[in-house]
Design an enzyme around this catalytic site. Structure first.
Site: not given
Ligand code: SAH
Length: 366
Positions: A103, A116, A123, A127, A130, A172-173, A227-228, A303, A346
């Site tokens: 997507e 985006c 991935c 997390c 996600c 993806g990462e 992404s902390l 989200n 996200c």
């Molecule tokens: N793999 C990358 C890109 C991820 S998407 C990364 O980890 O940074 C971009 C951001 O959306 C990341 O910070 C991810 O942790 C966050 N994210 C993932 N799931 C989410 C959700 N359900 N609600 C809000 N942010 C989310």
């Protein structure tokens, strides 16, 4: 939703020019007795004009076109469906040559136009909040498939001649698919193609450490978002499993040594989960952690989605959290949730079942 029929699959035996950076394309042409400068012409056709049919590249002689057509092709992800959100966000489901899908999302006014883009099918990072993580890793995208998403979106949206931003925040990462991601950025940066400035590109990563240090040495270096999501090792272990390998302290140290002159401020992304990492103590710890790093903090209220066992905090809590950070002198923004009604926000990108692929088995070893 608009669905589109698939076209005939392309031949497998020809070399795919979409996978080649300019130097490689010049070499491939030279190896076949052709003039290397045709690579620049081909780049202009493919990236600036959206023409992928070699027979239509009319500044090449008829004889050259005939010869090249026998040896090369330019493959492009196909739009399988497109959904438009009430807020103007558009989600594209793109099908790749092997039938896998990813997507890509267009966000119209952030304030710039933003694409985006995905870097993997699925991935491996898993997390906890996600949806893409629930798929596991199916496979890496190739450089051509990553850059191809930009070609498709620019073409579909009529933005080939416009300025837009790219965020590698789709599925993806990116640092888990390092070489292909960096090659895609080189292709997008090429002056004969999109000529994308790396300043308009943001790579978002969970913090795959060796790759993060490597990124610091790249000639085409995008903006960096990390992404902390947590302020203690235990808390981050629970939310971002790869933290057990590349821990919070080490990531902060890597951010500190990231070359300051060559980038804008690093962004730290922090997803806000009700009652989990959204307390006043969390906010204070975050201030201490980021204390003397030149950075911005981007708070992302969760989200929510079926299958995700966390909740979004109240608006009050989000504002209180943000205020603690800004009162302490940090630059803070709260990410607006875009395209939630079409599951384009996200962490909401997911397109496949959970059958185990080779990539998923490999991911289990990570
Ligand atoms: N793999 C990358 C890109 C991820 S998407 C990364 O980890 O940074 C971009 C951001 O959306 C990341 O910070 C991810 O942790 C966050 N994210 C993932 N799931 C989410 C959700 N359900 N609600 C809000 N942010 C989310």
């Amino acid at each position: 939703m608009i669905s589109r029929a698939s076209e005939a699959p392309q031949s497998k035996s020809r070399i795919d020019l979409a996978e080649l950076d300019l130097r490689e394309m010049e070499a491939a042409l030279a190896a076949r007795g052709e003039q290397p400068f045709h690579a620049r012409q081909i780049y202009r056709w493919v990236y600036r004009r959206g023409v992928t049919d070699i027979s239509q590249m009319t500044d090449l002689s008829r004889a050259t076109r005939g010869k090249l057509e026998g040896e090369f092709e330019v493959s492009t992800p196909r739009v399988r469906s497109e959904q438009l959100s009430a807020d103007g966000t558009r989600k594209f489901v793109l099908e790749l040559a092997d039938g896998r899908q990813v997507e890509s999302v267009f966000i119209p006014d952030t304030p710039a136009m933003t694409f985006c883009i995905s870097t993997q099918v699925g991935c491996a990072m898993k997390c906890g909040f996600c949806l893409t993580g629930k798929m596991g890793l199916v496979r890496n995208l190739t450089a051509g498939e990553i850059a191809g998403q930009v070609r498709v979106l620019a073409g579909e949206l009529g933005l080939r001649d416009s300025k837009f931003n790219i965020v590698l925040m789709g599925m993806g990462e990116p640092l888990h698919n390092y070489d292909n991601t960096m090659k895609a950025l080189r292709i997008l940066n090429d002056e004969h193609g999109f000529a994308m400035s790396p300043k308009r590109i943001t790579l978002s990563t969970v913090g795959v450490l060796p790759a993060l240090d490597r990124l610091a040495t790249e000639p085409v270096m995008p903006n960096l978002a990390i992404s902390l999501h947590a302020t203690t090792e235990d808390q981050r272990d629970a939310l971002v499993p790869v933290n057990r390998k590349y821990g919070l302290e080490d990531i902060i140290a890597a951010a500190r040594r990231f070359p300051a002159r060559r980038r804008n401020r690093i962004t730290f992304e922090y997803v806000l989960l009700r009652g989990v990492n959204d307390t006043t103590e969390d906010a204070r710890r975050l201030v201490r952690l980021l204390g003397n790093i030149r950075c911005k903090v981007n708070l992302i209220p969760l989200n929510e989605a079926a299958g995700i066992n966390y909740e979004r905090p109240s608006e009050d809590r989000i504002n209180t959290f943000a205020r603690i950070l800004s009162d302490a002198g940090l630059t803070v923004s709260v990410r607006k949730s875009r395209g939630r009604d079409i599951r384009a926000a996200c962490g909401q990108l997911i397109v496949e079942g959970t059958t185990k692929s080779t990539g998923q088995k490999a991911a289990a070893l990570l």
